[in-house]
Design a protein around this motif. Structure first.
Motif, PDB file in Angstrom:
ATOM      1  N   VAL A 224       0.855  -1.178   0.000  1.00 17.10           N
ATOM      2  CA  VAL A 224       0.000   0.000   0.000  1.00 17.10           C
ATOM      3  C   VAL A 224       0.897   1.237   0.000  1.00 17.10           C
ATOM      4  O   VAL A 224       1.756   1.391   0.870  1.00 17.10           O
ATOM      5  N   VAL A 225       0.707   2.106  -0.989  1.00 25.57           N
ATOM      6  CA  VAL A 225       1.434   3.371  -1.074  1.00 25.57           C
ATOM      7  C   VAL A 225       0.418   4.502  -1.012  1.00 25.57           C
ATOM      8  O   VAL A 225      -0.551   4.518  -1.777  1.00 25.57           O
ATOM      9  N   SER A 226       0.635   5.435  -0.089  1.00 25.59           N
ATOM     10  CA  SER A 226      -0.274   6.575   0.048  1.00 25.59           C
ATOM     11  C   SER A 226       0.351   7.817  -0.564  1.00 25.59           C
ATOM     12  O   SER A 226       1.543   8.065  -0.393  1.00 25.59           O
ATOM     13  N   TYR A 227      -0.451   8.595  -1.280  1.00 25.76           N
ATOM     14  CA  TYR A 227      -0.016   9.841  -1.914  1.00 25.76           C
ATOM     15  C   TYR A 227      -0.849  10.990  -1.361  1.00 25.76           C
ATOM     16  O   TYR A 227      -2.076  10.901  -1.328  1.00 25.76           O
ATOM     17  N   ARG A 228      -0.188  12.042  -0.944  1.00 21.26           N
ATOM     18  CA  ARG A 228      -0.868  13.234  -0.435  1.00 21.26           C
ATOM     19  C   ARG A 228      -0.614  14.374  -1.419  1.00 21.26           C
ATOM     20  O   ARG A 228       0.532  14.745  -1.656  1.00 21.26           O
ATOM     21  N   ILE A 229      -1.698  14.905  -1.978  1.00 17.47           N
ATOM     22  CA  ILE A 229      -1.612  15.915  -3.027  1.00 17.47           C
ATOM     23  C   ILE A 229      -2.201  17.223  -2.510  1.00 17.47           C
ATOM     24  O   ILE A 229      -3.382  17.275  -2.159  1.00 17.47           O
ATOM     25  N   ARG A 230      -1.378  18.253  -2.448  1.00 16.83           N
ATOM     26  CA  ARG A 230      -1.855  19.578  -2.012  1.00 16.83           C
ATOM     27  C   ARG A 230      -1.986  20.460  -3.241  1.00 16.83           C
ATOM     28  O   ARG A 230      -1.003  20.669  -3.970  1.00 16.83           O
ATOM     29  N   LEU A 231      -3.185  20.991  -3.453  1.00 23.21           N
ATOM     30  CA  LEU A 231      -3.516  21.671  -4.703  1.00 23.21           C
ATOM     31  C   LEU A 231      -3.784  23.171  -4.492  1.00 23.21           C
ATOM     32  O   LEU A 231      -4.363  23.573  -3.473  1.00 23.21           O
ATOM     33  N   GLY A 232      -3.374  23.944  -5.473  1.00 18.50           N
ATOM     34  CA  GLY A 232      -3.720  25.352  -5.520  1.00 18.50           C
ATOM     35  C   GLY A 232      -4.169  25.711  -6.917  1.00 18.50           C
ATOM     36  O   GLY A 232      -3.417  25.513  -7.884  1.00 18.50           O
ATOM     37  N   GLY A 233      -5.400  26.177  -7.069  1.00 14.83           N
ATOM     38  CA  GLY A 233      -5.935  26.508  -8.395  1.00 14.83           C
ATOM     39  C   GLY A 233      -5.887  28.002  -8.652  1.00 14.83           C
ATOM     40  O   GLY A 233      -6.302  28.797  -7.812  1.00 14.83           O
ATOM     41  N   LYS A 234      -5.378  28.376  -9.802  1.00 13.32           N
ATOM     42  CA  LYS A 234      -5.261  29.805 -10.161  1.00 13.32           C
ATOM     43  C   LYS A 234      -6.556  30.310 -10.759  1.00 13.32           C
ATOM     44  O   LYS A 234      -7.102  29.710 -11.661  1.00 13.32           O
TER      45      LYS A 234
END
Length: 234
Positions: A224-234
């Motif tokens: 199991v591999v966990s990915y944390r994605i932090r997003l900023g939309g312009k």
């Protein structure tokens, strides 16, 4: 995993802190053009050597001053590297590079992945040895770090992005010993970038390989591999 920034097929993805190009090349089949940005000449040389995809290129520059055209990118990504960067200037550069509606995405995986009670500690020791060696030899971009848990907070505090959020994804895979060893080889670039200056990296890798081969001699284990994605939309 594919990130889409108001575009069915992004015209340009800019990958900040590209390292040896692993995070850059993954976009080759999902975007028209990809540019990896990496300030370390040693890492950049390796990335250029192993990249065969014609729509992937690299520039030697810091993430805070890429020299690329403004409002040109649909996506600006930063894989497992944003915590090494000065957030204010890098976020300002990401905002400058993005088209209206584009997205900045800082994403990281949790290391080590969850594989097996005997393999996981060996993986953690090897990864720690690599990290210390990179810091000692100056291979990592930047001389200081701040917690990855603050990524979303930094993006929000910049005041540049009209939409911010965090997404968590999980990848599941059945792995054998060869897959575990291959994953260890790929994390942070090839071991050859250390030369003979960090023997502990090779020693911990050998221990991990022997542990994986013993535990998974004739069997598979779920990973199991966990990915944390932090997003900023312009």
């Amino acid at each position: 995993m594919t990130l889409v920034a108001q575009a069915e097929r992004p015209r340009l993805v800019v990958d900040l802190g590209a390292g040896t190009g692993l995070s850059t090349r993954v976009w080759a089949g999902h975007a028209e053009q990809i540019v990896g940005v990496e300030p370390n000449a040693r890492m950049l040389e390796w990335a250029q050597r192993v990249t065969q995809e014609p729509n992937v290129s690299y520039v030697e520059a810091f993430a805070s001053d890429t020299g690329l055209c403004a409002a040109s990118a649909d996506l600006v990504t930063c894989a497992q590297a944003f915590h090494w960067m000065e957030p204010t200037t890098v976020l300002g550069e990401a905002w400058r590079l993005l088209r209206s509606g584009g997205v900045f995405a800082a994403y990281d995986y949790d290391v080590p992945p969850a594989i097996h009670p005997e393999i996981d500690p060996a993986f953690a020791v090897h990864f720690a040895a690599r990290r210390r060696a990179r810091e000692r030899l100056g291979i990592q971009a930047g001389s200081a770090t701040w917690p990855k848990e603050q990524h979303l907070e930094r993006i929000r505090e910049s005041g540049l992005f009209r939409l911010t959020r965090e997404i968590v994804c999980h990848g599941f895979e059945e792995v054998d010993a060869a897959r575990v060893v291959g994953l260890a080889e790929s994390l942070g670039g090839p071991r050859t970038i250390f030369g003979d200056e960090a023997p502990e990296v090779e020693e911990t890798f050998v221990n991990l390989r022997e542990t994986a081969e013993r535990v998974l001699a004739d069997s598979l284990s779920p990973m199991v591999v966990s990915y944390r994605i932090r997003l900023g939309g312009k």
